[in-house]
Design a protein around this motif. Sequence first.
Motif, PDB file in Angstrom:
ATOM      1  N   UNK A 130       0.844  -1.216   0.158  1.00  0.00           N
ATOM      2  CA  UNK A 130       0.140  -0.066   0.087  1.00  0.00           C
ATOM      3  C   UNK A 130       1.086   1.255  -0.109  1.00  0.00           C
ATOM      4  N   UNK A 131       1.932   1.194   0.614  1.00  0.00           N
ATOM      5  CA  UNK A 131       2.916   2.356   0.782  1.00  0.00           C
ATOM      6  C   UNK A 131       3.541   2.526  -0.491  1.00  0.00           C
ATOM      7  N   UNK A 132       4.034   1.319  -1.082  1.00  0.00           N
ATOM      8  CA  UNK A 132       4.615   1.473  -2.485  1.00  0.00           C
ATOM      9  C   UNK A 132       3.561   2.123  -3.508  1.00  0.00           C
ATOM     10  N   UNK A 133       2.308   1.919  -3.408  1.00  0.00           N
ATOM     11  CA  UNK A 133       1.358   2.342  -4.417  1.00  0.00           C
ATOM     12  C   UNK A 133       1.039   3.963  -4.044  1.00  0.00           C
ATOM     13  N   UNK A 134       1.116   4.026  -2.635  1.00  0.00           N
ATOM     14  CA  UNK A 134       0.786   5.724  -2.430  1.00  0.00           C
ATOM     15  C   UNK A 134       1.903   6.563  -2.646  1.00  0.00           C
ATOM     16  N   UNK A 135       3.229   5.856  -2.744  1.00  0.00           N
ATOM     17  CA  UNK A 135       4.350   6.842  -2.781  1.00  0.00           C
ATOM     18  C   UNK A 135       4.799   6.630  -4.483  1.00  0.00           C
ATOM     19  N   UNK A 136       3.916   5.964  -5.306  1.00  0.00           N
ATOM     20  CA  UNK A 136       4.170   6.017  -6.433  1.00  0.00           C
ATOM     21  C   UNK A 136       5.559   5.356  -6.919  1.00  0.00           C
ATOM     22  N   UNK A 137       6.005   4.369  -6.105  1.00  0.00           N
ATOM     23  CA  UNK A 137       7.151   3.849  -6.169  1.00  0.00           C
ATOM     24  C   UNK A 137       7.368   2.836  -7.451  1.00  0.00           C
ATOM     25  N   UNK A 138       6.178   2.478  -8.032  1.00  0.00           N
ATOM     26  CA  UNK A 138       6.371   1.812  -9.306  1.00  0.00           C
ATOM     27  C   UNK A 138       6.817   2.607 -10.368  1.00  0.00           C
ATOM     28  N   UNK A 139       6.554   3.904 -10.386  1.00  0.00           N
ATOM     29  CA  UNK A 139       7.087   4.657 -11.465  1.00  0.00           C
ATOM     30  C   UNK A 139       8.720   4.757 -11.294  1.00  0.00           C
ATOM     31  N   UNK A 140       9.271   4.708 -10.067  1.00  0.00           N
ATOM     32  CA  UNK A 140      10.824   4.953  -9.889  1.00  0.00           C
ATOM     33  C   UNK A 140      11.249   3.717 -10.229  1.00  0.00           C
ATOM     34  N   UNK A 141      10.577   2.596 -10.222  1.00  0.00           N
ATOM     35  CA  UNK A 141      11.184   1.443 -10.317  1.00  0.00           C
ATOM     36  C   UNK A 141      12.110   0.718  -9.285  1.00  0.00           C
ATOM     37  N   UNK A 142      12.781  -0.006  -9.791  1.00  0.00           N
ATOM     38  CA  UNK A 142      13.517  -0.866  -8.472  1.00  0.00           C
ATOM     39  C   UNK A 142      14.832   0.305  -8.151  1.00  0.00           C
ATOM     40  N   UNK A 143      14.946   0.245  -6.889  1.00  0.00           N
ATOM     41  CA  UNK A 143      16.076   1.222  -6.636  1.00  0.00           C
ATOM     42  C   UNK A 143      17.303   0.249  -6.401  1.00  0.00           C
ATOM     43  N   UNK A 144      18.537   0.599  -7.050  1.00  0.00           N
ATOM     44  CA  UNK A 144      19.517   0.007  -6.849  1.00  0.00           C
ATOM     45  C   UNK A 144      20.162   0.008  -5.299  1.00  0.00           C
ATOM     46  N   UNK A 145      20.441  -1.514  -5.021  1.00  0.00           N
ATOM     47  CA  UNK A 145      21.320  -1.341  -3.858  1.00  0.00           C
ATOM     48  C   UNK A 145      22.380  -0.392  -3.592  1.00  0.00           C
ATOM     49  N   UNK A 146      22.373  -0.070  -2.277  1.00  0.00           N
ATOM     50  CA  UNK A 146      23.392   1.382  -2.271  1.00  0.00           C
ATOM     51  C   UNK A 146      24.860   0.565  -1.844  1.00  0.00           C
ATOM     52  N   UNK A 147      25.915   1.207  -2.069  1.00  0.00           N
ATOM     53  CA  UNK A 147      27.053   0.913  -1.715  1.00  0.00           C
ATOM     54  C   UNK A 147      27.452   1.242  -0.353  1.00  0.00           C
ATOM     55  N   UNK A 148      28.413   0.629   0.486  1.00  0.00           N
ATOM     56  CA  UNK A 148      28.920   1.170   1.579  1.00  0.00           C
ATOM     57  C   UNK A 148      29.264   2.535   1.628  1.00  0.00           C
ATOM     58  N   UNK A 165       0.026  -1.133 -17.571  1.00  0.00           N
ATOM     59  CA  UNK A 165       1.416  -0.681 -17.300  1.00  0.00           C
ATOM     60  C   UNK A 165       2.236  -1.595 -16.165  1.00  0.00           C
ATOM     61  N   UNK A 166       1.382  -1.358 -15.211  1.00  0.00           N
ATOM     62  CA  UNK A 166       2.061  -2.051 -13.667  1.00  0.00           C
ATOM     63  C   UNK A 166       2.193  -3.658 -14.152  1.00  0.00           C
ATOM     64  N   UNK A 167       1.309  -4.128 -14.589  1.00  0.00           N
ATOM     65  CA  UNK A 167       1.535  -5.501 -14.711  1.00  0.00           C
ATOM     66  C   UNK A 167       2.688  -5.772 -15.895  1.00  0.00           C
ATOM     67  N   UNK A 168       2.748  -5.010 -16.953  1.00  0.00           N
ATOM     68  CA  UNK A 168       3.626  -5.253 -17.932  1.00  0.00           C
ATOM     69  C   UNK A 168       4.965  -5.118 -17.445  1.00  0.00           C
ATOM     70  N   UNK A 169       5.229  -4.248 -16.192  1.00  0.00           N
ATOM     71  CA  UNK A 169       6.711  -3.955 -15.798  1.00  0.00           C
ATOM     72  C   UNK A 169       6.780  -5.021 -14.580  1.00  0.00           C
ATOM     73  N   UNK A 170       5.755  -5.898 -14.437  1.00  0.00           N
ATOM     74  CA  UNK A 170       6.119  -6.899 -13.387  1.00  0.00           C
ATOM     75  C   UNK A 170       5.764  -6.348 -11.946  1.00  0.00           C
ATOM     76  N   UNK A 171       5.014  -5.308 -11.671  1.00  0.00           N
ATOM     77  CA  UNK A 171       5.196  -4.675 -10.616  1.00  0.00           C
ATOM     78  C   UNK A 171       3.842  -5.162  -9.691  1.00  0.00           C
ATOM     79  N   UNK A 172       4.097  -6.199  -9.151  1.00  0.00           N
ATOM     80  CA  UNK A 172       3.088  -6.863  -8.402  1.00  0.00           C
ATOM     81  C   UNK A 172       2.418  -6.086  -7.157  1.00  0.00           C
ATOM     82  N   UNK A 173       2.940  -5.166  -6.620  1.00  0.00           N
ATOM     83  CA  UNK A 173       2.550  -4.448  -5.500  1.00  0.00           C
ATOM     84  C   UNK A 173       1.567  -3.429  -5.909  1.00  0.00           C
ATOM     85  N   UNK A 174       1.812  -2.656  -7.126  1.00  0.00           N
ATOM     86  CA  UNK A 174       0.944  -1.798  -7.619  1.00  0.00           C
ATOM     87  C   UNK A 174      -0.361  -2.399  -8.205  1.00  0.00           C
TER      88      UNK A 174
END
Lengths: 112, 541
Positions: free
Chosen positions: B40-58, B485-494
């Motif tokens: 729900x937070x993912x949907x509300x913050x529109x994170x689907x549009x941002x896509x996967x966030x790359x893991x951060x380095x140390x 669009x969400x289904x097409x990019x495999x964004x199951x949360x949105x």
Amino acid sequence: MDPHFALYLVFFVCYAGLLALSLAMDRHHSQIRHGKPAPLLRRALRLTGWSLLALALWLCSLAWGWAIGPVAWFGLLSTAALGFVFLLPYAPRFAAWLAVVGPLLALPPFFL
Amino acid sequence: MKQTLRQSMSWLHTWGGLWFTWILFAIFLTGTLGVFDDPISHWMREQGKIGEIAPSTVDQRSRAVELGQRHLAAVSPRADFWSIALPGDENPNLRVFWRADEDAPFKQAQLDPLTGAELQPGASRETEGGHHFVHMHFEFHAGMAGIWIVGAATMAMLVALVSGIIVHKKIFTDFFTFRPGKGQRSWLDGHNALGVLTLPFLFVISYTGLTIFWATYMPAGVLARYDGSEEAFFARLSEEPAPRPLQHIDAPMPELAPLMRRGEAAIGREASFVVVEHAGDRSAAVRVFGRFDPDAENNRLVGRGSGSALYDAITLETLDVQLPNTVRGGSVLQTQRTMNALHFVRFGGYPMKWLYFICGMAASAMLATGAILFMVKRRKKSANEFGAATARVYRGIEVLNVAAIAGLILACAAYFWINRLLPLDVAERGTREIVLFFAVWLASLAHAALRPSLAAWREQLAACALLCLGLPLLNLATTGDWLVAALARGDGETAGVELSAIGFGLIFLAMLRQLRRRAPTLTVDRPETAKTAAIDAIGGR
């Protein structure tokens, strides 16, 4: 066992077990088939029902281990029962056939 | 008057159930939605549009901690509490929280993780997201008072469960029984079936809900032996270093970034939070928390911790290291943690979450049918419990039923709309969303009080259906993102949020159809509604 496949499989094992247990009761037997079950059939249905529920528990332990398996079993038992009980009065025949059709629908992916 | 056990239990179940059912419905519905707080937070913050966030380095994380510390040192150099939340999947921004002293309110700021510049309101869709439902669930956004209200209601739930089982005349004969289209009979069947079939879930979720706050609900031991300090008690129980009281001696804070690196190395996890207690004081301590990994040791129930490391901020000495997925505190704490895990479904991933969600929805429906059954019984024939005031009390119960059930569902659905429609640059946007959620709920109460009850049910359910079915369209109109669009990019949360909304919308439509079909017989059963319907028909209102 892959948990998603286990979820599907165990749901229908529970469903079939509950169907068998309900068929052993006069009220539901007459809803799905006709009349009352003969004593021998009644006993066989009860045995099948409880065995299937036990099988479901064992399958859950294979998929999730004995810590989470029983939790999954209770959850699937509840959802299968909810599905069955609220489908039964609207489509009694279909509710019975679903115990056969449901698992069959899981087969095609194995042959693709 | 001598009563049988079943009669007295029936009285207890009816009245104990009724007075708590509205609170319990709110607890169960929001708790069930809270199972999916992250999607729900993912949907509300529109994170689907941002896509996967790359893991951060140390190095990125060290830099973020440096920037966070610089901000905190500038706004509140001597503080009771600092916290730096590192960017992650949940929130791509760097967040800092602080509290000047124990009685001051918590403050927070969102920073750019690369420059440390404070983000102005409007830069992102600031929202509490799914956490709103979780907080509704255990405290109604009312802090300690809310926790006690929820605790009392949960006790009432356990009482209602036990008395309900005793009252149920034919628990085994009726196990598979649901007879639709038979008025009061059907409501009772539905209430029984929903309750009996989810009984294991109901007991586990209610009991474990109580044991989460055991130290709050049963404070006697802590009061007697630890002067009421839960902190001291838990430090002792889980073999942690004792709390460090303020020394009121200024001491410069060290660089936190190297401590974060040390912490990460000690627990073998990426850091998620760096927390400082008593910043700027001689007693300062730094705790580095690991990031929760939902996939690590997914098949265990107890102690799925993220790990943490504690350092003396002045001497830089290691005070304590708790490795991920370990529990200290002996069998008592392990048992309690197991119950927490059972309550929070922190295991087994999405399959388990769905099972909890379905059982939770069934439990909410059980509570709703119970409340409605109370009135269905009495619409037919008044039981005259309140003498001359009976009709007025019944009307009050009916109004509360509509507002607590249909109204709350409406407010929950409206919360998603508020998230998309409220302008981005509103100050305190996250709080404003929640205020508007309560405003919609209050409006539903006013509406229920003003309209005849059948019309109120119908109109509020229609509004719920409209909001749920319209949600994907609203998202398309306001953000340009949509289901396909969400289904097409495999964004199951949105996609999951929107598909569930459509599913609930269809359920509400089915309920409306049922209400319409049943309406003629209902009006025969209920002279009062027949009268108001007649007044409606001739345009009297």
